[in-house]
Motif scaffolding. Structure first.
Motif, PDB file in Angstrom:
ATOM      1  N   VAL A 186      28.387  20.003 -29.648  1.00  8.75           N
ATOM      2  CA  VAL A 186      28.489  21.463 -29.715  1.00  8.75           C
ATOM      3  C   VAL A 186      28.748  22.000 -28.318  1.00  8.75           C
ATOM      4  O   VAL A 186      28.581  21.301 -27.317  1.00  8.75           O
ATOM      5  N   THR A 187      29.147  23.252 -28.256  1.00 11.31           N
ATOM      6  CA  THR A 187      29.268  23.992 -27.002  1.00 11.31           C
ATOM      7  C   THR A 187      28.343  25.190 -27.072  1.00 11.31           C
ATOM      8  O   THR A 187      28.374  25.946 -28.048  1.00 11.31           O
ATOM      9  N   CYS A 188      27.496  25.370 -26.042  1.00  8.79           N
ATOM     10  CA  CYS A 188      26.542  26.470 -26.073  1.00  8.79           C
ATOM     11  C   CYS A 188      26.044  26.766 -24.659  1.00  8.79           C
ATOM     12  O   CYS A 188      26.400  26.070 -23.705  1.00  8.79           O
ATOM     13  N   ASP A 189      25.199  27.779 -24.543  1.00  2.63           N
ATOM     14  CA  ASP A 189      24.548  28.087 -23.275  1.00  2.63           C
ATOM     15  C   ASP A 189      23.308  27.215 -23.112  1.00  2.63           C
ATOM     16  O   ASP A 189      22.784  26.657 -24.078  1.00  2.63           O
ATOM     17  N   THR A 194      27.395  18.580 -19.021  1.00  2.00           N
ATOM     18  CA  THR A 194      27.400  17.765 -20.238  1.00  2.00           C
ATOM     19  C   THR A 194      26.013  17.175 -20.448  1.00  2.00           C
ATOM     20  O   THR A 194      25.380  16.688 -19.520  1.00  2.00           O
ATOM     21  N   PHE A 195      25.562  17.239 -21.699  1.00  2.00           N
ATOM     22  CA  PHE A 195      24.208  16.787 -22.055  1.00  2.00           C
ATOM     23  C   PHE A 195      24.295  15.773 -23.193  1.00  2.00           C
ATOM     24  O   PHE A 195      25.064  15.940 -24.140  1.00  2.00           O
ATOM     25  N   LEU A 196      23.485  14.716 -23.094  1.00  2.00           N
ATOM     26  CA  LEU A 196      23.434  13.683 -24.129  1.00  2.00           C
ATOM     27  C   LEU A 196      21.987  13.403 -24.498  1.00  2.00           C
ATOM     28  O   LEU A 196      21.120  13.293 -23.623  1.00  2.00           O
ATOM     29  N   SER A 197      21.748  13.275 -25.800  1.00  2.00           N
ATOM     30  CA  SER A 197      20.425  12.883 -26.292  1.00  2.00           C
ATOM     31  C   SER A 197      20.598  11.741 -27.276  1.00  2.00           C
ATOM     32  O   SER A 197      21.374  11.844 -28.233  1.00  2.00           O
ATOM     33  N   LEU A 198      19.881  10.627 -27.026  1.00  2.00           N
ATOM     34  CA  LEU A 198      19.857   9.494 -27.949  1.00  2.00           C
ATOM     35  C   LEU A 198      18.483   9.426 -28.589  1.00  2.00           C
ATOM     36  O   LEU A 198      17.473   9.381 -27.892  1.00  2.00           O
ATOM     37  N   THR A 199      18.436   9.396 -29.892  1.00  2.00           N
ATOM     38  CA  THR A 199      17.158   9.380 -30.603  1.00  2.00           C
ATOM     39  C   THR A 199      16.741   7.959 -30.960  1.00  2.00           C
ATOM     40  O   THR A 199      17.545   7.026 -30.919  1.00  2.00           O
ATOM     41  N   ILE A 242      27.960  20.622 -24.584  1.00  2.61           N
ATOM     42  CA  ILE A 242      28.635  21.129 -23.389  1.00  2.61           C
ATOM     43  C   ILE A 242      28.000  22.484 -23.082  1.00  2.61           C
ATOM     44  O   ILE A 242      28.135  23.430 -23.854  1.00  2.61           O
ATOM     45  N   LEU A 243      27.284  22.540 -21.960  1.00  4.51           N
ATOM     46  CA  LEU A 243      26.499  23.725 -21.614  1.00  4.51           C
ATOM     47  C   LEU A 243      27.259  24.595 -20.618  1.00  4.51           C
ATOM     48  O   LEU A 243      27.691  24.118 -19.563  1.00  4.51           O
ATOM     49  N   HIS A 244      27.408  25.863 -20.941  1.00  2.70           N
ATOM     50  CA  HIS A 244      28.086  26.791 -20.036  1.00  2.70           C
ATOM     51  C   HIS A 244      27.276  26.943 -18.755  1.00  2.70           C
ATOM     52  O   HIS A 244      26.058  27.100 -18.786  1.00  2.70           O
ATOM     53  N   LEU A 273      20.340  25.677 -26.250  1.00  2.00           N
ATOM     54  CA  LEU A 273      20.334  24.258 -26.588  1.00  2.00           C
ATOM     55  C   LEU A 273      19.258  23.925 -27.612  1.00  2.00           C
ATOM     56  O   LEU A 273      19.476  23.108 -28.516  1.00  2.00           O
ATOM     57  N   HIS A 274      18.090  24.554 -27.504  1.00  2.00           N
ATOM     58  CA  HIS A 274      16.988  24.246 -28.433  1.00  2.00           C
ATOM     59  C   HIS A 274      17.325  24.622 -29.866  1.00  2.00           C
ATOM     60  O   HIS A 274      16.686  24.139 -30.802  1.00  2.00           O
ATOM     61  N   GLU A 275      18.334  25.485 -30.057  1.00  4.26           N
ATOM     62  CA  GLU A 275      18.735  25.868 -31.410  1.00  4.26           C
ATOM     63  C   GLU A 275      19.553  24.774 -32.094  1.00  4.26           C
ATOM     64  O   GLU A 275      19.679  24.765 -33.328  1.00  4.26           O
ATOM     65  N   HIS A 276      20.104  23.837 -31.314  1.00  3.05           N
ATOM     66  CA  HIS A 276      20.992  22.817 -31.861  1.00  3.05           C
ATOM     67  C   HIS A 276      20.360  21.428 -31.909  1.00  3.05           C
ATOM     68  O   HIS A 276      20.815  20.569 -32.659  1.00  3.05           O
TER      69      HIS A 276
END
Length: 482
Positions: free
Chosen positions: A20-23, A246-251, A235-237, A27-30
């Motif tokens: 996603v692309t966001c501010d 750019t942010f990555l999360s692996l669960t 992708i964070l503005h 981010l916590h919403e996604h």
């Protein structure tokens, strides 16, 4: 060529990660980040010495702590220490290909990891082994238009890596992997060559969202076991540079132990009141001293525990740096909102001027508050040399934890070459510094610095030495060893 392009296009459409692309604030919403998730953030910072504070302020808006922070195009200087982050180990590349070069990686100190610098053609790279993952943190300058040497050298390193390990390639690669109708044949060739090489190792794009203008230059390329892990990319503005974050999360990653962020307070007044109201007269008639002490300690422990409150600090109120105020965070939020409006309406000159003025005001305010905090910190410790030097080290980022000595043996391909390299450095550094200083001095212009009055040193004796030693502060040894 058409078949190759079709193959690459099909590879791009594989959903290896949700993106996603966001501010920052959205981010916590996604995504919900759990304590066992591996989180990585990557940012082209375009000088770590100028934009680091702005970057840290953006991080403080997140409601969790990152495990890995990757900064590229750091413009590293051998004469300047890199900024430090509390509870993180820091690593930097030593090879400088140009003045903009440099990769810096911060890893949470509570996670077991290993970092080494590897030699890539036309790029700087730190390879991180962490939690069963190989993370390649890369910066490749756009000045190298032919990427063949880069892809060949990266392929060589990937080829000797275990096929059972998860692979992440992150950083500012400066190869556009987003298909564009107006792209040149040269850009298309570079994209195809890069993606084909990575797909040979099962490594696919985690996203193809734009990270700089309309191009996807900042990558998260992934090869993960999708049956055991799921990936999320955002992708964070940001206004730090013209590259987004750019942010990555692996669960479902295990064995990450993070300390809870809590605060413990004791109500001393109520505890003292409870102790005064407690009937302790029975203890006076106790003949067993062990039982007496045990009973008294038990009473105190009960009162203390009964008046102690432990609260978890909300992440929304956690501020990484003490000089970052809630007002600054609101200022940052307004600045980012204006930037977003300006980008959505690029031909609105009034909006553009408004954003530029507010951005400059906000950036100057950040620098002003930080300088004021540092001045006040030094002023408070001016009478305490130990605390003064501790604060100076914190402000100048010179309190970095030194790496283990064995890592010095990995500077060159073999331990023998590494030892000779280190020996040559220390044996010649004095002469090199002297050579740099002497040419700048003209003997005919050296001022006369002879003292106006002569002085002499009086011989000492055992009594004087003994008095000096006896008057030394017993708590000064740690400062001398620091």
């Amino acid at each position: 060529m058409d078949n190759t392009l079709q193959t690459v296009s099909e590879l791009d459409n594989i959903e290896i990660a949700r993106s996603v692309t966001c501010d920052y604030s959205q981010l916590h919403e996604h995504v919900v980040v759990n304590k066992n998730d591996l989180t990585i953030i990557s940012q082209n910072i375009r000088s770590i010495y100028h934009n680091f504070d702005d970057f840290i302020i953006n991080l403080s808006t997140l409601n969790f702590e990152l495990d890995i922070i990757i900064l590229t195009e750091c413009r590293l200087s051998a004469n300047k220490p890199i900024p430090q982050i509390t509870n993180y180990h820091s690593y930097m590349t030593t090879r400088q290909l140009n003045q903009n070069d440099g990769v810096v990686v911060y890893v949470k100190s509570s996670i077991k990891h290993k970092v080494e610098e590897i030699q890539l053609d036309q790029a700087s790279c730190l390879r991180l082994n962490i939690l069963g993952c190989e993370v390649y943190c890369i910066y490749r300058s756009p000045s190298n238009s032919n990427i063949d040497r880069f892809t060949d050298s990266l392929s060589t390193h990937l080829n000797i890596q275990s096929s059972h390990i998860n692979t992440i390639i992150a950083g500012d690669i400066n190869i556009n992997i987003k298909v564009r109708e107006t792209e040149s044949s040269h850009d298309r060739k570079n994209r195809v060559s890069y993606l084909n090489m990575l797909s040979h190792f099962g490594i696919l794009p985690g996203h193809t969202l734009p990270t700089r203008e309309h191009n996807c230059l900042d990558h998260f390329m992934l090869n993960i076991n999708k049956k055991k892990f799921s990936a999320f990319v955002a992708i964070l503005h940001s206004t730090i540079t013209d590259h987004h974050t750019t942010f990555l999360s692996l669960t479902k990653l295990k064995n990450i132990h993070t300390a809870k962020k809590t605060t413990t307070t004791l109500n001393y007044e109520q505890a003292l009141k409870d102790l005064q109201e407690k009937n302790l007269s029975d203890l006076l008639f106790c003949d067993d001293p062990n039982l007496l002490i045990s009973s008294f300690i038990g009473t105190l422990t009960y009162i203390i525990n009964n008046n102690t409150i432990t609260k978890k600090i909300p992440n929304s109120k956690r501020i990484i740096k003490p000089w970052i105020t809630m007002g600054i965070l609101r200022c940052i939020k307004n600045r980012n909102h204006l930037q977003k409006q300006s980008r959505n309406d690029p031909y609105n000159e009034i909006l553009k001027i408004t954003y530029t003025r507010y951005r400059n005001y906000c950036n100057n305010l950040i620098k002003k508050l930080k300088r004021k905090y540092e001045r006040d910190l030094l002023a408070k410790s001016i009478t305490n040399n130990k605390m003064l030097w501790k604060n100076i080290k914190n402000i100048t980022y010179s309190n970095k934890i030194m790496n283990h000595n064995l890592e010095l043996l990995n500077i060159k391909p073999s331990p023998y070459e590494s030892i000779n390299y280190i020996n040559n450095y220390f044996s010649n550094i004095g002469k090199q510094l002297a050579d740099q200083i002497h040419p700048t001095l003209n003997n005919s212009h050296i001022p006369d610095i002879s003292p106006p009055n002569s002085f002499a040193l009086i011989d000492t004796d055992e009594n004087e030495v003994n008095d000096i030693l006896n008057n030394l502060k017993s708590n000064s040894a740690p400062a001398g060893l620091a």
